[in-house]
Design a protein around this motif. Structure first.
Motif, PDB file in Angstrom:
ATOM      1  N   SER A  64       7.665   2.019   0.040  1.00 17.01           N
ATOM      2  CA  SER A  64       7.343   2.261   1.454  1.00 17.01           C
ATOM      3  C   SER A  64       6.896   3.691   1.733  1.00 17.01           C
ATOM      4  N   SER A  65       7.074   4.586   0.778  1.00 15.14           N
ATOM      5  CA  SER A  65       6.647   5.975   0.982  1.00 15.14           C
ATOM      6  C   SER A  65       5.186   6.205   0.575  1.00 15.14           C
ATOM      7  N   THR A  66       4.524   5.184   0.059  1.00 13.84           N
ATOM      8  CA  THR A  66       3.151   5.348  -0.412  1.00 13.84           C
ATOM      9  C   THR A  66       2.135   4.945   0.654  1.00 13.84           C
ATOM     10  N   GLU A  67       0.934   5.455   0.509  1.00 13.04           N
ATOM     11  CA  GLU A  67      -0.148   5.158   1.457  1.00 13.04           C
ATOM     12  C   GLU A  67      -0.531   3.683   1.470  1.00 13.04           C
ATOM     13  N   LEU A  68      -0.324   2.985   0.371  1.00 14.41           N
ATOM     14  CA  LEU A  68      -0.700   1.572   0.286  1.00 14.41           C
ATOM     15  C   LEU A  68       0.299   0.620   0.946  1.00 14.41           C
ATOM     16  N   PHE A  69       1.463   1.139   1.346  1.00 18.74           N
ATOM     17  CA  PHE A  69       2.488   0.278   1.917  1.00 18.74           C
ATOM     18  C   PHE A  69       1.995  -0.512   3.138  1.00 18.74           C
ATOM     19  N   PRO A  70       1.373   0.112   4.135  1.00 16.90           N
ATOM     20  CA  PRO A  70       0.920  -0.677   5.292  1.00 16.90           C
ATOM     21  C   PRO A  70      -0.104  -1.747   4.925  1.00 16.90           C
ATOM     22  N   GLU A  71      -0.981  -1.441   3.992  1.00 13.57           N
ATOM     23  CA  GLU A  71      -1.977  -2.423   3.561  1.00 13.57           C
ATOM     24  C   GLU A  71      -1.303  -3.591   2.829  1.00 13.57           C
ATOM     25  N   VAL A  92       7.977  -9.238   7.704  1.00 13.69           N
ATOM     26  CA  VAL A  92       7.231  -8.193   7.001  1.00 13.69           C
ATOM     27  C   VAL A  92       6.549  -7.251   7.991  1.00 13.69           C
ATOM     28  N   TYR A  93       5.992  -7.784   9.069  1.00 15.02           N
ATOM     29  CA  TYR A  93       5.347  -6.913  10.051  1.00 15.02           C
ATOM     30  C   TYR A  93       6.342  -5.967  10.701  1.00 15.02           C
ATOM     31  N   GLU A  94       7.574  -6.417  10.896  1.00 17.08           N
ATOM     32  CA  GLU A  94       8.595  -5.559  11.506  1.00 17.08           C
ATOM     33  C   GLU A  94       8.904  -4.331  10.652  1.00 17.08           C
ATOM     34  N   LYS A  95       8.601  -4.381   9.371  1.00 19.79           N
ATOM     35  CA  LYS A  95       8.820  -3.225   8.493  1.00 19.79           C
ATOM     36  C   LYS A  95       7.957  -2.037   8.900  1.00 19.79           C
ATOM     37  N   LEU A  96       6.909  -2.293   9.677  1.00 20.09           N
ATOM     38  CA  LEU A  96       5.995  -1.219  10.080  1.00 20.09           C
ATOM     39  C   LEU A  96       6.292  -0.663  11.471  1.00 20.09           C
ATOM     40  N   LEU A  97       7.323  -1.173  12.133  1.00 22.39           N
ATOM     41  CA  LEU A  97       7.628  -0.711  13.485  1.00 22.39           C
ATOM     42  C   LEU A  97       7.860   0.798  13.544  1.00 22.39           C
ATOM     43  N   ASN A  98       8.565   1.343  12.599  1.00 21.10           N
ATOM     44  CA  ASN A  98       8.883   2.775  12.599  1.00 21.10           C
ATOM     45  C   ASN A  98       8.101   3.558  11.555  1.00 21.10           C
ATOM     46  N   TYR A  99       7.057   2.953  11.020  1.00 19.63           N
ATOM     47  CA  TYR A  99       6.266   3.593   9.965  1.00 19.63           C
ATOM     48  C   TYR A  99       5.392   4.703  10.546  1.00 19.63           C
ATOM     49  N   SER A 100       5.256   5.779   9.809  1.00 16.95           N
ATOM     50  CA  SER A 100       4.341   6.867  10.173  1.00 16.95           C
ATOM     51  C   SER A 100       3.368   7.053   9.031  1.00 16.95           C
ATOM     52  N   PRO A 101       2.118   7.366   9.290  1.00 16.94           N
ATOM     53  CA  PRO A 101       1.547   7.715  10.590  1.00 16.94           C
ATOM     54  C   PRO A 101       1.328   6.486  11.468  1.00 16.94           C
ATOM     55  N   LYS A 102       1.505   6.699  12.746  1.00 16.26           N
ATOM     56  CA  LYS A 102       1.422   5.619  13.726  1.00 16.26           C
ATOM     57  C   LYS A 102       0.003   5.066  13.866  1.00 16.26           C
ATOM     58  N   ASP A 103      -1.006   5.861  13.546  1.00 18.15           N
ATOM     59  CA  ASP A 103      -2.394   5.438  13.744  1.00 18.15           C
ATOM     60  C   ASP A 103      -3.028   4.784  12.515  1.00 18.15           C
ATOM     61  N   ALA A 105      -4.551   2.119  10.375  1.00 17.24           N
ATOM     62  CA  ALA A 105      -5.258   0.908  10.813  1.00 17.24           C
ATOM     63  C   ALA A 105      -4.527  -0.373  10.419  1.00 17.24           C
ATOM     64  N   TYR A 106      -3.958  -0.417   9.219  1.00 16.29           N
ATOM     65  CA  TYR A 106      -3.233  -1.615   8.784  1.00 16.29           C
ATOM     66  C   TYR A 106      -1.939  -1.781   9.576  1.00 16.29           C
ATOM     67  N   ARG A 107      -1.298  -0.668   9.900  1.00 18.79           N
ATOM     68  CA  ARG A 107      -0.092  -0.721  10.735  1.00 18.79           C
ATOM     69  C   ARG A 107      -0.448  -1.263  12.115  1.00 18.79           C
ATOM     70  N   CYS A 108      -1.501  -0.720  12.708  1.00 12.10           N
ATOM     71  CA  CYS A 108      -1.904  -1.144  14.052  1.00 12.10           C
ATOM     72  C   CYS A 108      -2.266  -2.628  14.091  1.00 12.10           C
ATOM     73  N   SER A 109      -3.005  -3.081  13.111  1.00  9.42           N
ATOM     74  CA  SER A 109      -3.401  -4.483  13.059  1.00  9.42           C
ATOM     75  C   SER A 109      -2.183  -5.385  12.855  1.00  9.42           C
TER      76      SER A 109
END
Length: 131
Positions: A64-71, A92-103, A105-109
């Motif tokens: 979860s600390s890597t850039e590929l996690f949201p994707e 699985v989507y709930e895992k991104l609720l507190n993920y940073s950076p907030k912007d 694109a995969y997190r937002c989608s």
């Protein structure tokens, strides 16, 4: 160089060769970001072959600390959506609720899809909290 071989083999349709190369590299890799890249490639290869259970296994191993996690989370959500596994998709989507950076694109989608799932389930308050 070996990672390039795996990528090239996969592009040439020799997925067995590329999978073997990625597995070999993965067993030797210690850097979390590089390991995430290898896991992601393996997951995509398995997903492309219709082996969703194997793809899920690899996506879930991405740190979860890597850039590929949201994707990876986005890809997992899509697998669960195709299988009509809404509860897993929400988890699985709930895992991104507190993920940073907030912007991201995969997190937002992913969170947009999560809000829609909440609305479909009648959880309007939770949907508004996501938005």
């Amino acid at each position: 160089k070996k990672q390039g071989f795996g990528l090239t083999s996969g592009k040439l349709g020799r997925t067995a060769d590329s999978e073997k190369s990625y597995q070999t590299l993965l067993s030797r890799e210690t850097d979390p970001a590089k390991k995430a890249g290898l896991l992601f490639q393996l997951a995509q290869t398995k997903e492309g072959k219709g082996e969703s259970a194997e793809a899920i296994k690899y996506y879930n191993q991405i740190d979860s600390s890597t850039e590929l996690f949201p994707e990876a989370i986005y890809a997992l959500g899509n697998i669960y959506a195709k299988a009509a596994q809404t509860d897993n998709q929400i988890q699985v989507y709930e895992k991104l609720l507190n993920y940073s950076p907030k912007d991201n694109a995969y997190r937002c989608s992913s969170l947009s899809q999560l809000a829609e799932l909440y609305i479909s389930a009648g959880k309007v308050k939770q949907a508004f909290e996501v938005y």
